[in-house]
Design an enzyme around this catalytic site. Structure first.
Site, PDB file in Angstrom:
ATOM      1  N   GLY A 126       0.834  -1.209   0.000  1.00 51.94           N
ATOM      2  CA  GLY A 126       0.000   0.000   0.000  1.00 51.94           C
ATOM      3  C   GLY A 126       0.864   1.253   0.000  1.00 51.94           C
ATOM      4  O   GLY A 126       0.343   2.370   0.003  1.00 51.94           O
ATOM      5  N   GLU A 132       5.423   2.874   8.583  1.00 52.68           N
ATOM      6  CA  GLU A 132       5.033   1.672   9.333  1.00 52.68           C
ATOM      7  C   GLU A 132       6.230   1.089  10.064  1.00 52.68           C
ATOM      8  O   GLU A 132       6.157   0.747  11.237  1.00 52.68           O
ATOM      9  CB  GLU A 132       4.442   0.623   8.377  1.00 52.68           C
ATOM     10  CG  GLU A 132       3.040   0.969   7.921  1.00 52.68           C
ATOM     11  CD  GLU A 132       2.486   0.001   6.881  1.00 52.68           C
ATOM     12  OE1 GLU A 132       1.269  -0.004   6.698  1.00 52.68           O
ATOM     13  OE2 GLU A 132       3.273  -0.729   6.249  1.00 52.68           O
TER      14      GLU A 132
HETATM   15  O1  LIG Z   1       1.575  -0.161   2.862  1.00 51.90           O
HETATM   16  C1  LIG Z   1       0.681  -0.889   3.193  1.00 51.90           C
HETATM   17  C2  LIG Z   1       0.701  -1.714   4.370  1.00 51.90           C
HETATM   18  O2  LIG Z   1       1.930  -2.316   4.550  1.00 51.90           O
HETATM   19  C3  LIG Z   1      -0.421  -2.687   4.540  1.00 51.90           C
HETATM   20  O3  LIG Z   1      -0.420  -3.043   5.877  1.00 51.90           O
HETATM   21  C4  LIG Z   1      -0.295  -3.932   3.763  1.00 51.90           C
HETATM   22  O4  LIG Z   1      -0.113  -3.614   2.424  1.00 51.90           O
HETATM   23  C5  LIG Z   1      -1.521  -4.824   3.959  1.00 51.90           C
HETATM   24  O5  LIG Z   1      -2.634  -4.204   3.444  1.00 51.90           O
HETATM   25  P1  LIG Z   1      -4.061  -4.874   3.395  1.00 51.90           P
HETATM   26  O6  LIG Z   1      -4.514  -5.037   4.803  1.00 51.90           O
HETATM   27  O7  LIG Z   1      -4.907  -3.900   2.639  1.00 51.90           O
HETATM   28  O8  LIG Z   1      -3.938  -6.170   2.702  1.00 51.90           O
END
Ligand SMILES: O=C[C@H](O)[C@H](O)[C@H](O)COP(=O)(O)O
Length: 710
Positions: A126, A132
């Protein structure tokens, strides 16, 4: 994605035997929500929280906002991991702050794109990986929430991207260097873009950087090595591998459910406080002699009112307690960890009972199904939907040890010492060989070539122990060309081997006083303990303890032949009941006896001055501590046992070698050792007992016998 959970009843609490309920289909979003809600159970009022980003984390943030509104949570401070989450939290009225004001967080909840069996993650698809990682690397607990589609065997092996945040300046150059870095693995690097055709442009992160996605064709190999290599490239800001950071992963989906009935799996890693840290290599295997003991509790049967769970330590069925040859034996480990185990289990399952007493050293974990389990169906009454689905479709994997260093930290370490990038040595390399190369771990252990280099958390106590091991190992490394020792017949009998098949090993003429016992005891600990748990071993057996004590205290008398002494030692060792009789171990022991002889000869002939290294008393064992406490605390028993106790006290105490180099010099060596980093104190908590690990280990200082000695 819709997942069928046919075994789950619509309303198990009220109508457990209701026949043929229609199968419940949960969408991927519902599964994400289940995991998110479960994670929010970890949140307590007054916490500083890391608020994750992504479609799964959104549910958690929503839930936190909801609980704040309802007054069920108070005084929460959120640290968002992206601008998007910041906006969401603000709209929900969650008070926000930043890392400048709150450099340590209590808990972070976030999703992930991939999770492997060691709780390593890929994040950042994302685009929020940098913030993060900044936030989640400083939280005491990092709970990851995923649906089961995110579970992988090896990070990156599915062909999906590993995102790397790079600075926009000459990004093509950085992209090329990234691709070259892994060209042997067939890696393709590609800038992440948005829009199509003429409108296509680079995706820009919250930090005004770009993202280069790495696509691997298979296994990346050693993740720590890959991490370090990436971070070493100028132009790279951060990568999306979150190694050894997650403390808990909550997986919603069919995992944890099997056949006709629910299956509960709890994987626990318990810090045994033993030197020589190695990370367990897989979820199903224990790693003896390491700092961490892996326990797996598993229920394969449908849940009844009271179901007994099979208990595994690694692959060994039902052994929670085996023996405690050293002060950090399994009994102790389990006893010490039981309160935290119970606490953990209670958090994981709503109704867990663990037998207070473990009969005969065997552990049995009982649990009853969660009460009021209600799963929401679309169109169901909101009241019922408020009940958060319980555990049966959730697998919770916990890491009980403090988290390892973030990959950035590891990277710095590797910068300084290129030798560290070499793969771990293969299995059963004698410790002295590895140590003499200035690297390695004292416990021989099959190394997974592709495993991340373990990086564990040790106390100063561990360091001191390790120092002793280093000294010993270095001493043992010395060679001589003395005569040969023919393995005596009795060894063959003891180990049920054919004497003629035994090897010849070097041996110096016997007949002098030695202090063989500390070495043999240590050898016994190091080489025999890992393999030899047997069902019929009763850890609390008095006899066994007595034998054990005698074994540790056994000394060679003036003039007693080594052969005779060795026989006594072996025979006593057998009575301790854990001695393996396999050929390998027999040879190992013989070899070690001879190594000791080398050491002794070396000390007496070449380094006479070092002879006094054997003068130091060994640290008091926990068994001894317990015994002493018992004897002081329980005067009545003390009187009755007086004779016995006196007898015990008269027994000679074991000794260990004394240091013959300065601690500082050894620390220098250890600093290069990829297996260790020094524990950092946590901030004290007012009015509470605490130790360095208490937050992560969930124990009080009282329980923390290793740290108490610091
Ligand atoms: O940059 C995005 C984050 O690391 C999200 O936590 C990861 O991509 C998981 O996203 P989702 O819960 O939408 O699958």
């Amino acid at each position: 994605m819709a997942i069928s959970l046919p075994h789950l009843n619509y309303s198990t609490a009220t109508t457990p035997t209701q026949p043929s309920q229609p199968p419940l289909i949960l969408t991927q979003d519902e599964l994400k929500k289940i995991a998110a809600y479960k994670a929010v159970d970890f949140v307590e009022s007054g916490m500083v929280l890391g608020l994750g980003t992504g479609s799964t984390a959104t549910f958690a943030v929503d839930r936190i906002g909801e609980l704040l509104k309802q007054g069920k949570l108070k005084n929460i401070i959120g640290i968002p991991t992206s601008k998007k989450t910041q906006q969401q939290a603000l709209s929900l009225g969650i008070p926000l702050s930043d890392l400048d004001s709150h450099p340590v967080l209590d808990l972070a909840i976030d999703g992930a794109d991939e999770v492997d069996g060691s709780l390593n993650l890929v994040k950042g698809r994302g685009g929020s990986l940098l913030r993060e990682k900044m936030v989640e690397s400083v939280c005491k607990q990092f709970v990851v929430i995923v649906d089961e589609s995110k579970i992988v065997h090896h990070l990156g092996s599915t062909g999906a991207s590993i995102p790397i945040e790079v600075i926009p300046f000459c990004w093509k150059f950085t992209e090329m260097r990234l691709q070259n870095l892994f060209k042997d693995l067939g890696c393709v690097a590609k800038l992440r873009t948005i829009g199509e055709g003429q409108n296509e442009k680079p995706f820009v992160t919250d930090n005004a950087n770009y993202i280069v996605n790495l696509y691997f064709k298979g296994d990346i190999g050693d993740l720590n090595v890959a991490s370090d290599a990436i971070l070493r490239l100028p132009g790279v800001v951060e990568h999306g591998m979150f190694l050894n950071m997650a403390t808990t992963v909550i997986v919603a989906g069919e995992l944890g459910v099997t056949g006709d009935g629910p299956k509960c799996v709890i994987d626990l890693e318990i810090d045994m406080g033993v030197a020589g840290a190695l990370q367990p290599r897989s979820l199903q295997r224990e790693n003896w002699g390491s700092s961490f003991l892996k326990l797996t509790f598993e229920a394969n049967e449908p849940v009844k009112d009271e179901t007994s769970l099979n208990t595994y330590i690694g692959s060994i069925n039902h052994h929670l307690s085996a023996y405690s040859l050293s002060s950090y034996g399994l009994n102790d480990a389990f006893d010490k960890s039981r309160p935290s185990l119970m606490m953990r289990c209670r958090r994981i399952m709503s109704s867990v009972k663990i037998t207070e007493k473990l009969p005969n050293g065997q552990g049995t974990l009982y649990f009853t199904p969660a009460k009021g389990l209600t799963l929401c169906r679309q169109g169901q009454a909101p009241k019922e939907c408020e009940v958060v689905p319980e555990n049966f479709q959730i697998l919770v994997r916990d890491r009980l040890e403090p988290r390892g260093a973030a990959s950035r930290g590891a990277s710095r370490h590797h910068h300084n010492d290129p030798q560290e990038e070499e793969p771990r040595p293969p299995s059963r390399v004698p410790v002295r060989k590895r140590l003499s190369e200035g690297r390695g771990n004292h416990i021989p252990c099959p190394a997974r070539q592709t495993a991340p280099a373990p990086r564990q958390y040790v106390t100063h106590e561990h360091m001191d122990q390790r120092i002793k091991e280093l000294i010993e190992a270095q001493a043992l490394c010395s060679k001589d060309d003395l005569g040969k020792f023919q393995v005596p017949r009795f060894i063959g009998v003891i180990f049920k081997l054919k004497p003629h098949s035994l090897p010849t090993v070097r041996y110096e003429s016997p007949g002098r006083t030695t202090l063989l016992d500390p070495f043999l005891t240590r050898i016994f600990n190091l080489y025999f303990r890992p393999k030899n748990l047997r069902k019929d071993v009763y850890a609390h057996s008095k006899d066994k303890e007595e034998n054990l004590y005698s074994l540790i205290s056994l000394k060679q008398y003036q003039g007693e032949k080594l052969e005779v002494f060795t026989r006594k030692f072996f025979e006593l060792a057998r009575k301790v009941d854990n001695l393996d009789r396999s050929e390998d171990n027999c040879f190992e022991m013989i070899e070690k006896v001879n190594e000791y002889i080398d050491l002794e000869r070396m000390m007496s002939e070449r380094h006479k001055s070092t002879k006094n290294v054997l003068a130091m008393k060994s640290p008091t064992t926990d068994k001894e501590n317990e015994r002493n406490c018992d004897e002081q605390g329980d005067k009545k028993r003390s009187k009755i046992d007086n004779g016995k106790s006196r007898k015990r006290n008269l027994l000679p105490k074991p000794v260990l070698p004394k240091l013959n180099v300065k601690i500082l010099e050894i620390y220098h060596i250890l600093a290069k050792d990829n297996f260790f980093r020094v524990a950092q104190p946590l901030e004290p908590i007012e009015g509470k007992l605490y130790c360095k690990h208490h937050k992560v280990m969930y124990h009080k200082t009282d329980w923390c016998y290793a740290v108490q000695r610091l």
